[in-house]
Design a protein around this motif. Structure first.
Motif, short mmCIF file in Angstrom:
data_model
loop_
_atom_site.label_atom_id
_atom_site.label_comp_id
_atom_site.label_asym_id
_atom_site.label_seq_id
_atom_site.Cartn_x
_atom_site.Cartn_y
_atom_site.Cartn_z
N SER A 34 -0.55 2.68 0.85
CA SER A 34 0.49 1.65 0.99
C SER A 34 1.78 2.29 1.50
CB SER A 34 0.74 0.96 -0.36
OG SER A 34 -0.36 0.20 -0.75
N LEU A 35 2.05 3.50 1.02
CA LEU A 35 3.22 4.24 1.51
C LEU A 35 3.04 4.55 3.00
CD1 LEU A 35 4.88 7.22 -0.40
CD2 LEU A 35 4.77 7.12 2.08
N ILE A 36 1.84 4.97 3.39
CA ILE A 36 1.57 5.24 4.80
C ILE A 36 1.69 3.95 5.61
CG2 ILE A 36 -0.23 5.91 6.44
CD1 ILE A 36 1.14 8.24 5.09
N GLY A 37 1.30 2.83 5.02
CA GLY A 37 1.47 1.54 5.68
C GLY A 37 2.94 1.25 5.94
N ALA A 38 3.80 1.59 4.98
CA ALA A 38 5.25 1.41 5.17
C ALA A 38 5.76 2.32 6.28
CB ALA A 38 5.98 1.70 3.85
#
Length: 259
Positions: free
Chosen positions: A149-153
């Motif tokens: 999810s952090l990589i998605g951000a």
């Protein structure tokens, strides 16, 4: 900021991704895990259980990473390139709602993929009577969701101000370097070069420390290898806070763009 509008945007992203048949990847994972289940014992008769545990978790991580980067970098950038963003901003929707809605939709897709693949993975472990640290695997899956999810951000933030190809390459670079930032700091210290030390320290401070959210190896070796509860909560908070910061940057940049 209107939560109902954000929810509608997130739902639209989820439905669009499903229409693109991205969930077929779950079937692809089931096929490769079945092949590994059959083939690994022929290559490692004594360590096949540990290898299968490793492979199953690594495959979930790799597949979901590819999905989140390629979808995430195009979520906003695709709207900009096709000029459909003009229709979005013409509606009573703020630019911050667009970014947050896109991110939540991507996170929902990621959650479904990780949950489905983890279920298949545990099913094969059960079928093969492989001694499995179930609780550790579930905790690792949750932290994998936080990490990706952090990589998605990161992907959304980069996709806001650069083209999709460059954003994809940079997001992959952030992921790779983010997993070794602590090692880079140690390398800088060993080099005894002040310039190198400043560079590695700077990378450590700027880039996310993704190794804090990577519990795959811990899961393979059992619950006793997991960090304590306080460390888990701290790492989860770090991941969430970093994601919020990246989304804030994406919102700021997107708000300044003229279309």
């Amino acid at each position: 900021m209107n939560l109902s509008r954000i929810f509608v945007l997130a739902k639209n992203v989820f439905q669009e991704v499903v229409r693109d048949r991205i969930l077929y990847i779950i079937g692809f994972y089931a096929v490769i895990i079945a092949i590994a289940f059959r083939v690994l014992p022929e290559f490692a008769a004594t360590t096949e259980d540990k290898m299968f545990l490793d492979f199953g978790m690594a495959a979930i991580s790799a597949i979901c990473l590819i999905v989140v980067i390629f979808i995430g970098t195009g979520l906003v950038n695709k709207e900009i390139e096709k000029r459909t963003v003009l229709m979005l901003i013409a509606k009573p929707i703020s630019r911050s709602e667009i970014i947050i809605g896109k991110y939540l939709g991507l996170s929902a897709v990621l959650a479904v993929l990780i949950a489905a693949m983890t279920t298949i993975y545990l099913g094969f472990l059960q079928f093969g009577n492989i001694d499995k640290p179930t609780v550790s695997i579930l905790i690792a899956a949750i932290f994998l969701f936080l990490q990706l999810s952090l990589i998605g951000a990161v992907a959304i933030a980069l996709g806001v101000f650069t083209d999709s190809l460059l954003a994809t390459a940079l997001t992959f670079a952030v992921y790779l370097i983010g997993n070794i930032t602590q090692d880079l700091v140690q390398l800088g210290r060993l080099s005894r070069n002040p310039g190198m030390e400043r560079l590695t320290q700077g990378l450590y401070l700027i880039l996310p420390d993704l190794s804090r959210l990577d519990l795959k190896n811990d899961a393979v070796y059992g619950l006793q290898a997991l960090p304590d509860t306080i460390a888990l909560i701290t790492s989860a908070g770090y991941g969430l806070l970093y994601s919020v910061m990246l989304l804030a940057i994406a919102i700021f940049v997107f708000s300044q763009r003229e279309f």
